[in-house]
Design a protein around this motif. Structure first.
Motif, PDB file in Angstrom:
ATOM      1  N   ALA A 211       0.833  -1.211   0.000  1.00  0.00           N
ATOM      2  CA  ALA A 211       0.000   0.000   0.000  1.00  0.00           C
ATOM      3  C   ALA A 211       0.867   1.260   0.000  1.00  0.00           C
ATOM      4  N   TYR A 212       1.952   1.203   0.801  1.00  0.00           N
ATOM      5  CA  TYR A 212       2.858   2.353   0.866  1.00  0.00           C
ATOM      6  C   TYR A 212       3.592   2.548  -0.461  1.00  0.00           C
ATOM      7  N   LYS A 213       4.013   1.424  -1.079  1.00  0.00           N
ATOM      8  CA  LYS A 213       4.721   1.506  -2.358  1.00  0.00           C
ATOM      9  C   LYS A 213       3.853   2.146  -3.435  1.00  0.00           C
ATOM     10  N   PHE A 214       2.601   1.687  -3.521  1.00  0.00           N
ATOM     11  CA  PHE A 214       1.717   2.233  -4.554  1.00  0.00           C
ATOM     12  C   PHE A 214       1.324   3.671  -4.251  1.00  0.00           C
ATOM     13  N   LYS A 215       1.268   4.021  -2.979  1.00  0.00           N
ATOM     14  CA  LYS A 215       0.958   5.401  -2.610  1.00  0.00           C
ATOM     15  C   LYS A 215       2.039   6.350  -3.115  1.00  0.00           C
ATOM     16  N   LEU A 216       3.302   5.903  -3.036  1.00  0.00           N
ATOM     17  CA  LEU A 216       4.410   6.758  -3.469  1.00  0.00           C
ATOM     18  C   LEU A 216       4.484   6.914  -4.984  1.00  0.00           C
ATOM     19  N   LEU A 217       3.813   6.034  -5.715  1.00  0.00           N
ATOM     20  CA  LEU A 217       3.858   6.111  -7.177  1.00  0.00           C
ATOM     21  C   LEU A 217       3.160   7.358  -7.723  1.00  0.00           C
ATOM     22  N   LYS A 218       2.400   8.051  -6.857  1.00  0.00           N
ATOM     23  CA  LYS A 218       1.690   9.241  -7.340  1.00  0.00           C
ATOM     24  C   LYS A 218       2.655  10.313  -7.851  1.00  0.00           C
TER      25      LYS A 218
END
Length: 427
Positions: A211-218
């Motif tokens: 969840a944290y990894k995909f959040k940073l993709l923004k």
């Protein structure tokens, strides 16, 4: 003899600290006066300034420099490294790999090597040292990753080469994509090998949640849009490199505004730095043209082409000798100075041997990357040492595995030219 004497005098002026553009202009004017006469010299000095800055393609330089300055102001590089570190950090040597990926991503929206090295020095290097990386290894990764901005479009130095060689700038920029990715992969593999040989030098970090990894993709979204606004429109033929540079500067302004980093003072500073950089490059090109006219009148280039054609040697051997010359020059001279001094003389030889000017330009830039690392010049090493507050000997100590890996990548591009030429051939 006159050409050799004045070239030596030019090198002396550059060693004494005279700016490259002024040194080449002065020596070129003296040479024109000696080889020709007063009227020839004045005729060229009266016409060259206008013809130099009147080039439509020259507009790409201030636009890409402004784009780079605005991207630096936006702070997007910090977030790029954080995102890359979250995805790669748990792998052995992962933060080093993340630095390479961040360097490639930042290079795709920056275009200037020193800016990329300075930014990575302030973000990724402290993070690696904090997580227990050997300082020498961490500094070497940062120094080499900063050079990716020289290859991946929008590369300012590729544009300068294109203006000097009168090559297609759009094809040049696109030709830098695959070599840039190859160099990025080379850095990643080198980091992995070093970390495997000495695990204590590159410890792993705590894995992050998906969840944290995909959040940073923004943060990647605006960067991808900016890349498409530049590289995408050039490759597709929607816009010329000049038009794409304006789109890129506008896109960088929007990103800076969205991230609330666009105060009047910030915008003024970014514009001022881009203007200063443009004036410096324009003066270098002006001096190079004056010096080039002098060389043309001496007939040195034509004599050199004839001499090389008469040699009983394989073309690849001659090319290897030329590239070795660039490696040696890179250790002592600024990369732009090397281009403006050698391209008018060397490129006709390369074309006579049957090699593509686009391929040659990209290879010269890759070799110039090595010059940014090797002493005594090693500009990127000094930049990293300054911004990271680390000893410069520490940075120099960490770059040698990457320099050796660079030579392997250069060998691949010499053996397989399509690595450089395939993508622009589809345009």
């Amino acid at each position: 003899m006159i050409a050799i004497t004045l070239t030596v005098l030019l090198l002396v002026l550059m060693v004494l600290g005279v700016p490259v553009g002024f040194a080449m202009g002065i020596i070129g004017a003296i040479g024109l006066l000696i080889v020709g006469d007063w009227d020839i010299m004045m005729g060229i000095l009266e016409t060259v300034p206008l013809s130099t800055v009147n080039s439509y393609e020259l507009i790409t330089i201030p636009m890409f420099l402004l784009m780079a300055e605005l991207v630096l102001k936006s702070g997007i590089a910090d977030d790029l490294f954080e995102a890359a570190a979250a995805w790669f950090g748990s792998v052995r040597g992962g933060l080093g790999m993340a630095t390479s990926v961040a360097g490639a991503g930042f290079g795709a929206i920056c275009g200037t090597s020193t800016a990329a090295a300075a930014t990575l020095s302030a973000t990724s290097l402290p993070a690696m040292i904090k997580h227990g990386y050997e300082p020498k290894m961490a500094a070497g990764v940062v120094a080499i990753s900063g050079t990716l901005a020289m290859l991946i479009p929008p590369s300012v130095i590729l544009i300068i080469y294109g203006l000097l060689a009168e090559a297609n700038i759009g094809r040049l920029l696109i030709a830098g994509i695959f070599p840039g990715l190859l160099i990025c992969l080379t850095i990643i593999v080198t980091v992995y090998i070093l970390a495997t040989l000495d695990p204590k030098a590159a410890p792993t970090t705590e894995p992050k949640s998906w969840a944290y990894k995909f959040k940073l993709l923004k943060v990647v979204g605006p960067m991808l849009v900016l890349i498409l606004m530049v590289t995408g429109v050039i490759y597709s033929g929607i816009a010329t490199p000049t038009e794409a540079s304006a789109l890129g500067a506008f896109g960088a302004l929007l990103i800076t505004l969205m991230r609330k980093r666009a105060s009047p003072r910030d915008l003024f500073d970014a514009t001022l730095r881009a203007t200063q950089g443009t004036c410096m490059i324009a003066m270098i090109l002006l001096g190079a043209h004056v010096f080039g006219y002098f060389f043309t009148l001496t007939g040195v280039t034509q004599d050199l082409v004839g001499w090389v054609s008469s040699l009983d040697a394989q073309p690849w051997m001659i090319m290897a000798a030329i590239f070795l010359m660039y490696v040696i020059l890179g250790a002592f001279m600024d990369q732009i100075a090397i281009l403006v001094l050698t391209i008018p003389v060397v490129l006709p030889v390369v074309v006579t041997l049957g090699y593509d000017p686009i391929w040659f330009g990209v290879l010269v830039i890759v070799i110039a990357e090595i010059g940014l690392l090797t002493p005594p010049m090693g500009l990127n090493c000094f930049v990293v040492a300054f911004y990271a507050k680390r000893p410069v000997t520490e940075v120099f100590g960490g770059i040698w595995p990457h320099v050796l890996a660079h030579f392997v990548a250069i060998g691949l591009m010499m053996a397989f030219p399509q690595i450089v030429l395939w993508l622009p051939s589809l345009m």
